[in-house]
Design a protein around this motif. Sequence first.
Motif, short mmCIF file in Angstrom:
data_model
loop_
_atom_site.label_atom_id
_atom_site.label_comp_id
_atom_site.label_asym_id
_atom_site.label_seq_id
_atom_site.Cartn_x
_atom_site.Cartn_y
_atom_site.Cartn_z
N UNK A 176 0.81 -1.22 0.00
CA UNK A 176 0.00 0.00 0.00
C UNK A 176 0.84 1.27 0.00
N UNK A 177 1.75 1.42 0.96
CA UNK A 177 2.58 2.63 0.96
C UNK A 177 3.44 2.78 -0.30
N UNK A 178 3.82 1.64 -0.93
CA UNK A 178 4.69 1.71 -2.10
C UNK A 178 3.97 2.21 -3.34
N UNK A 179 2.64 1.98 -3.44
CA UNK A 179 1.94 2.31 -4.69
C UNK A 179 0.85 3.36 -4.50
N UNK A 180 0.53 3.74 -3.28
CA UNK A 180 -0.58 4.67 -3.08
C UNK A 180 -0.28 6.04 -3.70
N UNK A 181 -1.32 6.69 -4.16
CA UNK A 181 -1.18 8.05 -4.69
C UNK A 181 -1.21 9.09 -3.58
N UNK A 182 -1.50 8.68 -2.35
CA UNK A 182 -1.53 9.60 -1.22
C UNK A 182 -0.12 9.78 -0.65
N UNK A 183 0.08 10.90 0.02
CA UNK A 183 1.28 11.05 0.82
C UNK A 183 1.23 10.03 1.96
N UNK A 184 2.40 9.57 2.39
CA UNK A 184 2.43 8.52 3.41
C UNK A 184 1.72 8.92 4.69
N UNK A 185 1.88 10.16 5.20
CA UNK A 185 1.11 10.51 6.41
C UNK A 185 -0.39 10.41 6.18
N UNK A 186 -0.85 10.83 5.00
CA UNK A 186 -2.28 10.75 4.70
C UNK A 186 -2.73 9.29 4.58
N UNK A 187 -1.87 8.47 3.99
CA UNK A 187 -2.23 7.05 3.85
C UNK A 187 -2.37 6.39 5.22
N UNK A 188 -1.41 6.61 6.10
CA UNK A 188 -1.45 5.93 7.39
C UNK A 188 -2.46 6.55 8.35
N UNK A 189 -2.88 7.78 8.10
CA UNK A 189 -3.91 8.39 8.96
C UNK A 189 -5.31 8.17 8.40
N UNK A 190 -5.40 7.62 7.21
CA UNK A 190 -6.71 7.42 6.59
C UNK A 190 -7.44 6.25 7.28
N UNK A 191 -8.70 6.43 7.65
CA UNK A 191 -9.40 5.33 8.33
C UNK A 191 -9.54 4.08 7.47
N UNK A 192 -9.55 4.26 6.14
CA UNK A 192 -9.69 3.10 5.27
C UNK A 192 -8.51 2.15 5.34
N UNK A 193 -7.33 2.68 5.69
CA UNK A 193 -6.15 1.83 5.81
C UNK A 193 -6.34 0.80 6.91
N UNK A 194 -6.77 1.27 8.05
CA UNK A 194 -6.91 0.37 9.20
C UNK A 194 -8.22 -0.39 9.15
N UNK A 195 -9.21 0.14 8.42
CA UNK A 195 -10.45 -0.61 8.22
C UNK A 195 -10.18 -1.86 7.38
N UNK A 196 -9.25 -1.72 6.41
CA UNK A 196 -8.90 -2.89 5.59
C UNK A 196 -8.35 -4.01 6.47
N UNK A 197 -7.47 -3.67 7.39
CA UNK A 197 -6.93 -4.67 8.31
C UNK A 197 -8.01 -5.23 9.23
N UNK A 198 -8.78 -4.35 9.81
CA UNK A 198 -9.76 -4.77 10.81
C UNK A 198 -10.84 -5.66 10.22
#
Length: 362
Positions: free
Chosen positions: A117-139
Amino acid sequence: MCHEDTTECKGVQALHNNNINTLRFLGAFLVLWGHTFALCYGPGGDEGYLSELLRPVTAYRAGLPGIGVALFFVLSGYLVCRSYLNRQSLLVYMEARILRIYPALWLNLLLLTLVMGPAVTTLDLPDYFSHPGTWAYLQHNAWLFPDVSYKLPGVFPDNPRAGGVNGSLWTLPVEVRMYLIVAALGFCGILARRTVFNLISVVIVIFYVVAPEHFFLLHHTKHERLGVYFLLGAVLYINAKYIPLNLTGLLLLSAALGAMSLPATHPPGFNVIYAIWFSYLVLYLSFHPLLKLPDLSKHGDFSYGLYLYAFPVTQICIFWLGAQRPWLILALGFGLTLLLAACSWFLIEKPALTLKGRLVRR
């Protein structure tokens, strides 16, 4: 997916475990093949020359991924019922199912969320890791209940199948639900009572034929279809002494399926007849005493890893190379996926399987 340990087979079945493992490997490859062309061309895309060769046996609107998944569920119904009856313990059975499904899944989710995800996302890394969808995918995906999530923020938005990270996960909640249904039937003693089990199975199949849109076993039409394949695998195991797996039976079912295929509009029971024919064919190929398929799993059971990693690896290849060269993506994707599947088997799955029976005793 079918993930039962086939080392518990006995008799003729023990001599042909490689047939089961080889069929599972081929099933995973069919899913990878079909998804490669679907992901390159978008929904409804061509599946290459192999789909033309298999078109006579894809009348159930299956496509190559559908054939592979149906194969997994037939074998899963057969092997998981055997697993419960061999163990005769609800806790040991549930332990075995958890160890087979979840450790490899959790590694897959961590790699996709924290590495890919961090390698290919179009978001900046802080935005990617703070996005609720990132952790929703895991949960959502970590427990496979009630359903799964398919997207990570900013990942693959420009691929033909935009945003899809791992579409193959949709079958795993169905698999887990079927495990729980087997556990309930086993705990109530129904699996050990062939007549009662057969009666319940007939009622379920009739209900599915009459009112598939209101089927009560699972909550989605395509989920219910997989449930029927799982049920048929279970029926063939429970009645293994009374239903011979031979060429005569296969020819009779083929004739019945051919007769029902003649009308322009298939009769209501066609889907079930097709599922019965397909389930019988899978187990015929698995256990026929004179049929010995090449053992594609002699170095390890990579089928689950192939299934888990094929979709995201294909999406990564399309992200890198574009969608105009599906055959190159198929070859490259298969090689990379097989490597990840081998790592998953040797580092996670095989060690987890050694814990079967130990955790419950502790």
